[in-house]
Scaffold this active site. Structure first.
Site, PDB file in Angstrom:
ATOM      1  N   LYS A  93       5.875  18.143  23.102  1.00 56.43           N
ATOM      2  CA  LYS A  93       5.553  19.241  22.180  1.00 56.43           C
ATOM      3  C   LYS A  93       6.805  20.100  21.934  1.00 56.43           C
ATOM      4  O   LYS A  93       7.242  20.847  22.802  1.00 56.43           O
ATOM      5  CB  LYS A  93       4.438  20.140  22.718  1.00 56.43           C
ATOM      6  CG  LYS A  93       3.898  21.011  21.571  1.00 56.43           C
ATOM      7  CD  LYS A  93       3.269  22.313  21.992  1.00 56.43           C
ATOM      8  CE  LYS A  93       4.216  23.441  22.185  1.00 56.43           C
ATOM      9  NZ  LYS A  93       4.856  23.952  20.964  1.00 56.43           N
ATOM     10  N   GLU A 139      15.871  39.059  30.881  1.00 57.29           N
ATOM     11  CA  GLU A 139      16.533  38.115  29.986  1.00 57.29           C
ATOM     12  C   GLU A 139      16.344  38.588  28.546  1.00 57.29           C
ATOM     13  O   GLU A 139      15.223  38.805  28.102  1.00 57.29           O
ATOM     14  CB  GLU A 139      15.931  36.717  30.171  1.00 57.29           C
ATOM     15  CG  GLU A 139      16.658  35.675  29.373  1.00 57.29           C
ATOM     16  CD  GLU A 139      16.148  34.258  29.609  1.00 57.29           C
ATOM     17  OE1 GLU A 139      14.934  34.049  29.568  1.00 57.29           O
ATOM     18  OE2 GLU A 139      17.000  33.365  29.810  1.00 57.29           O
ATOM     19  N   GLU A 168      12.285  24.389  33.879  1.00 61.72           N
ATOM     20  CA  GLU A 168      13.641  24.900  33.660  1.00 61.72           C
ATOM     21  C   GLU A 168      13.462  26.193  32.861  1.00 61.72           C
ATOM     22  O   GLU A 168      13.088  26.163  31.697  1.00 61.72           O
ATOM     23  CB  GLU A 168      14.472  23.859  32.914  1.00 61.72           C
ATOM     24  CG  GLU A 168      15.954  24.069  33.084  1.00 61.72           C
ATOM     25  CD  GLU A 168      16.553  24.819  31.926  1.00 61.72           C
ATOM     26  OE1 GLU A 168      16.642  26.068  32.041  1.00 61.72           O
ATOM     27  OE2 GLU A 168      16.912  24.198  30.934  1.00 61.72           O
ATOM     28  N   CYS A 201      19.718  29.624  28.086  1.00 61.82           N
ATOM     29  CA  CYS A 201      19.126  30.005  29.372  1.00 61.82           C
ATOM     30  C   CYS A 201      20.199  30.306  30.412  1.00 61.82           C
ATOM     31  O   CYS A 201      20.004  31.142  31.282  1.00 61.82           O
ATOM     32  CB  CYS A 201      18.173  28.926  29.856  1.00 61.82           C
ATOM     33  SG  CYS A 201      18.902  27.294  29.795  1.00 61.82           S
ATOM     34  N   GLY A 224      11.586  26.741  29.052  1.00 62.99           N
ATOM     35  CA  GLY A 224      11.258  27.917  28.242  1.00 62.99           C
ATOM     36  C   GLY A 224      11.280  29.161  29.102  1.00 62.99           C
ATOM     37  O   GLY A 224      11.998  29.226  30.110  1.00 62.99           O
ATOM     38  N   SER A 225      10.459  30.142  28.744  1.00 63.89           N
ATOM     39  CA  SER A 225      10.484  31.418  29.450  1.00 63.89           C
ATOM     40  C   SER A 225       9.838  31.304  30.838  1.00 63.89           C
ATOM     41  O   SER A 225       8.946  30.476  31.051  1.00 63.89           O
ATOM     42  CB  SER A 225       9.745  32.474  28.631  1.00 63.89           C
ATOM     43  OG  SER A 225       8.401  32.086  28.440  1.00 63.89           O
ATOM     44  N   THR A 226      10.262  32.165  31.741  1.00 62.44           N
ATOM     45  CA  THR A 226       9.689  32.196  33.085  1.00 62.44           C
ATOM     46  C   THR A 226       8.201  32.550  33.008  1.00 62.44           C
ATOM     47  O   THR A 226       7.377  32.005  33.734  1.00 62.44           O
ATOM     48  CB  THR A 226      10.482  33.186  33.960  1.00 62.44           C
ATOM     49  OG1 THR A 226      11.786  32.626  34.158  1.00 62.44           O
ATOM     50  CG2 THR A 226       9.837  33.414  35.316  1.00 62.44           C
ATOM     51  N   GLU A 227       7.872  33.443  32.074  1.00 61.32           N
ATOM     52  CA  GLU A 227       6.472  33.868  31.892  1.00 61.32           C
ATOM     53  C   GLU A 227       5.570  32.670  31.568  1.00 61.32           C
ATOM     54  O   GLU A 227       4.537  32.456  32.212  1.00 61.32           O
ATOM     55  CB  GLU A 227       6.474  34.878  30.738  1.00 61.32           C
ATOM     56  CG  GLU A 227       5.192  35.573  30.473  1.00 61.32           C
ATOM     57  CD  GLU A 227       5.279  36.365  29.156  1.00 61.32           C
ATOM     58  OE1 GLU A 227       6.397  36.610  28.647  1.00 61.32           O
ATOM     59  OE2 GLU A 227       4.210  36.708  28.642  1.00 61.32           O
TER      60      GLU A 227
HETATM   61  P1  NAP Z   1       8.215  30.196  25.338  1.00 61.25           P
HETATM   62  O1  NAP Z   1       6.999  30.847  24.833  1.00 61.25           O
HETATM   63  O2  NAP Z   1       8.420  30.038  26.776  1.00 61.25           O
HETATM   64  O3  NAP Z   1       8.289  28.747  24.618  1.00 61.25           O
HETATM   65  C1  NAP Z   1       8.733  27.551  25.190  1.00 61.25           C
HETATM   66  C2  NAP Z   1       7.763  26.424  24.865  1.00 61.25           C
HETATM   67  O4  NAP Z   1       6.517  26.662  25.509  1.00 61.25           O
HETATM   68  C3  NAP Z   1       7.430  26.310  23.396  1.00 61.25           C
HETATM   69  O5  NAP Z   1       7.254  24.959  23.045  1.00 61.25           O
HETATM   70  C4  NAP Z   1       6.122  27.059  23.313  1.00 61.25           C
HETATM   71  O6  NAP Z   1       5.363  26.749  22.190  1.00 61.25           O
HETATM   72  C5  NAP Z   1       5.458  26.632  24.573  1.00 61.25           C
HETATM   73  N1  NAP Z   1       4.374  27.505  25.026  1.00 61.25           N
HETATM   74  C6  NAP Z   1       4.198  28.833  24.799  1.00 61.25           C
HETATM   75  N2  NAP Z   1       3.067  29.285  25.398  1.00 61.25           N
HETATM   76  C7  NAP Z   1       2.518  28.224  26.024  1.00 61.25           C
HETATM   77  C8  NAP Z   1       1.343  28.046  26.805  1.00 61.25           C
HETATM   78  N3  NAP Z   1       0.513  29.058  27.077  1.00 61.25           N
HETATM   79  N4  NAP Z   1       1.077  26.797  27.287  1.00 61.25           N
HETATM   80  C9  NAP Z   1       1.899  25.778  27.045  1.00 61.25           C
HETATM   81  N5  NAP Z   1       3.026  25.887  26.300  1.00 61.25           N
HETATM   82  C10 NAP Z   1       3.334  27.095  25.790  1.00 61.25           C
HETATM   83  O7  NAP Z   1       9.471  30.890  24.728  1.00 61.25           O
HETATM   84  P2  NAP Z   1       9.528  31.782  23.383  1.00 61.25           P
HETATM   85  O8  NAP Z   1       8.299  32.572  23.193  1.00 61.25           O
HETATM   86  O9  NAP Z   1       9.848  30.893  22.290  1.00 61.25           O
HETATM   87  O10 NAP Z   1      10.719  32.744  23.749  1.00 61.25           O
HETATM   88  C11 NAP Z   1      10.453  33.861  24.561  1.00 61.25           C
HETATM   89  C12 NAP Z   1      11.526  34.063  25.567  1.00 61.25           C
HETATM   90  O11 NAP Z   1      11.631  32.904  26.380  1.00 61.25           O
HETATM   91  C13 NAP Z   1      12.921  34.221  25.020  1.00 61.25           C
HETATM   92  O12 NAP Z   1      13.183  35.523  24.604  1.00 61.25           O
HETATM   93  C14 NAP Z   1      13.749  33.805  26.190  1.00 61.25           C
HETATM   94  O13 NAP Z   1      13.896  34.878  27.073  1.00 61.25           O
HETATM   95  C15 NAP Z   1      12.932  32.742  26.852  1.00 61.25           C
HETATM   96  N6  NAP Z   1      13.394  31.371  26.516  1.00 61.25           N
HETATM   97  C16 NAP Z   1      14.038  30.668  27.459  1.00 61.25           C
HETATM   98  C17 NAP Z   1      14.485  29.393  27.182  1.00 61.25           C
HETATM   99  C18 NAP Z   1      15.217  28.574  28.195  1.00 61.25           C
HETATM  100  O14 NAP Z   1      15.887  27.611  27.827  1.00 61.25           O
HETATM  101  N7  NAP Z   1      15.107  28.868  29.477  1.00 61.25           N
HETATM  102  C19 NAP Z   1      14.282  28.834  25.932  1.00 61.25           C
HETATM  103  C20 NAP Z   1      13.573  29.566  24.979  1.00 61.25           C
HETATM  104  C21 NAP Z   1      13.143  30.832  25.295  1.00 61.25           C
HETATM  105  P3  NAP Z   1       5.507  27.624  20.844  1.00 61.25           P
HETATM  106  O15 NAP Z   1       6.951  27.871  20.618  1.00 61.25           O
HETATM  107  O16 NAP Z   1       4.922  26.753  19.853  1.00 61.25           O
HETATM  108  O17 NAP Z   1       4.750  28.881  21.103  1.00 61.25           O
END
Ligand code: NAP
Ligand code: MG
Length: 484
Positions: free
Chosen positions: A183, A378, A258, A292, A236-239
């Protein structure tokens, strides 16, 4: 600032399930904007639980069927073929990546696409080198291990390096003989679906790779909580990483994560200051700061603070921000209006040249205390915090004072100091007199809340294989414990 060109008609994409391009069961689609203009770049099918179910079933069928019967050599050849097809189409893929994500064409051309090719090429070679062991057990027993694929893998990736993250995930999983449901992030679904066309062309059996574009809360959550997934890999995000781990815990699905970072990039007075300034720039302004492992906390030894800051500021002001399709552009727009607004909340007094795209200027906060929110959270944008320190001990204490532990950098001419730091810092990757270096052969991943598991290198194969121990009695006699 060069102005981005207006958009042509939106491109259209379908899901890739069981070797076919199909609409979502609901027929829903979503728009992905070009971050440089805000206009719709593509209309993409929106997968939901029903589509994820279909994709998982296809991946299961492929795993139990054709894919596991294929020889390791043939699997490797398919991966190698795919790497060659990507190389053939690299210029076009780089352009699509830039239009979907906003990253400068210089980056997608010279960093993202070569990295994608490298990863598929590297793991193609591993297919034939995944081996078990024989164990020297006592008695007339023969004991050996088989290293087997985990099964059906769900992979959820972010938007900052869309195609490269797909490669980091797909290449080791496929090399080890797994099948995948991937995904991509809603902000950047396009290049993964372009990759699907090349997967088809390379001749992978149907269902080995399935790509379901859609939202995290629906498609992503359906994948993470799916009962017929054997492993989930997330970047993606830690959250969200915590949500994934919780969903996976319900079915005891194997997980690798990661996640975020707040990396220290450390400049000692004995460093070559020109190199250190370049390293600080690379650490925080590369890819619009959406990295990241970004060196977002710049620790500077007090003695050289003024000299460093003066030169860093001067250089940051000269960064060419603008149209990402312009070859001279060093920083494009942030990926989305949402991300831009998040970043602006940290620095509202700075009003960037907004236009219609999501642009933000390189930003430096000086005199930051490591306890401040700006040094702990972050930001994921081109925003750096400069923090001073007096000696090595104070530095290590502050550098490790974070929930994250993905990466760290150090600039010094003193090799003892450099290696002492590399040992003391709680981070998965350390760069000495360099920053952001990566290679498909070298492991990458986090300590602490930056996640678990290592991607790339031979360590990635641990995420996608499991070990079976097989015992054979060579004596031909009964066990005898309960009598003959
Ligand atoms: P994110 O929500 O963590 O998104 C990463 C992936 O997870 C996306 O494919 C996202 O889908 C998916 N996702 C979101 N909620 C989910 C859930 N409940 N269950 C399963 N998958 C889910 O990141 P973001 O909202 O795009 O960015 C927010 C923050 O995350 C950024 O400001 C940054 O701090 C951090 N981030 C970190 C990294 C890294 O490489 N460590 C990369 C991106 C962002 P959708 O995008 O379709 O919602
Ligand atoms: Mg999101």
């Amino acid at each position: 600032m060069s102005t981005p060109q207006p958009q042509t008609t939106p491109r259209r994409y379908q899901l890739f399930i069981d070797g076919q391009f199909v609409d979502a069961e609901s027929s829903k689609t979503f728009a992905t904007p070009n971050p440089a203009t805000g206009e719709t770049f593509a209309e993409v099918a929106e997968a939901d639980k029903a589509d994820v179910d279909k994709a998982v079933a296809a991946a299961r069928k492929a795993f139990e069927g054709k894919w596991s019967k294929m020889s390791a050599r043939d699997r490797g050849r398919l991966l190698y073929k795919l790497s060659q097809l990507i190389e053939r189409d690299a210029a076009q893929l780089a352009e699509l990546e830039t239009r979907d994500n906003g990253k400068p064409i210089k980056e997608s051309t010279y960093i993202d696409l070569p990295g994608v090719v490298e990863n598929f090429e590297y793991f193609a070679g591993w297919s034939t080198k995944i081996e078990g062991e024989t164990i020297p057990v006592p008695g007339q027993m023969f004991n050996y291990t088989l290293r087997e694929p985990v099964g059906v893998c769900g992979q959820i990736i972010p938007w900052n390096f869309p195609l490269l993250m797909a490669a980091w995930k797909l290449a080791p999983a496929l090399a080890a003989g797994n099948t995948v449901v991937l995904k991509p992030a809603e902000q950047t679904p396009v290049t993964a679906l372009e990759l699907a066309k090349l997967i088809q062309e390379a001749g992978f059996p149907e269902g080995v790779v399935n790509i379901v574009t859609g939202y995290g809360e629906t498609a992503g959550a359906a994948l993470a909580s799916h009962k017929d997934i054997d492993k989930i890999a997330f970047t993606g995000s830690t959250e969200v990483g915590k949500l994934i781990a919780k969903a996976a815990a319900e079915n005891l699905t194997k997980v690798s994560l990661e996640l975020g970072g707040k990396a220290p990039n450390v400049i000692f007075a004995d460093a070559d200051i020109d190199q250190a300034v370049n390293g600080a720039m690379m650490g925080i302004f590369f890819n619009q700061g959406q990295v990241c492992c970004a060196g977002s906390r710049i620790f500077v030894e007090e003695k050289v603070k003024d000299e460093f800051l003066g030169r860093f500021k001067e250089k940051a002001e000269k960064v060419k921000v603008g149209d990402p399709m312009d070859k001279a552009t060093l920083m494009g727009p942030q990926v989305s209006a949402e991300q831009l607004n998040r970043i602006k909340s940290w620095s509202p007094q700075l009003d960037p040249q907004f236009q219609n795209g999501y642009f933000f200027q390189p930003t430096i906060f000086s005199d930051v205390d490591n306890k401040m929110r700006v040094a702990q959270e972050e930001i994921f944008g081109p925003v750096s915090s400069v923090i001073t320190f007096k000696d090595d001990d104070e530095l290590i204490q502050k550098a490790n004072d974070t929930i994250y532990g993905l990466s760290a950098g150090i600039w010094t001419q003193n090799i003892t100091r450099a290696h002492r730091f590399a040992k003391a810092i709680k981070a998965g990757v350390v760069w000495i007199n360099t920053y952001n270096m990566m290679n498909a052969a070298s492991p990458f991943g986090g300590y602490k809340q930056s996640g678990y598991g290592r991607e790339m290198g031979k360590h990635a194969l641990d995420l996608y294989t499991q070990v079976k121990s097989v015992w054979v009695d060579l004596s031909g006699k009964p066990i005898g414990w309960f009598g003959k």
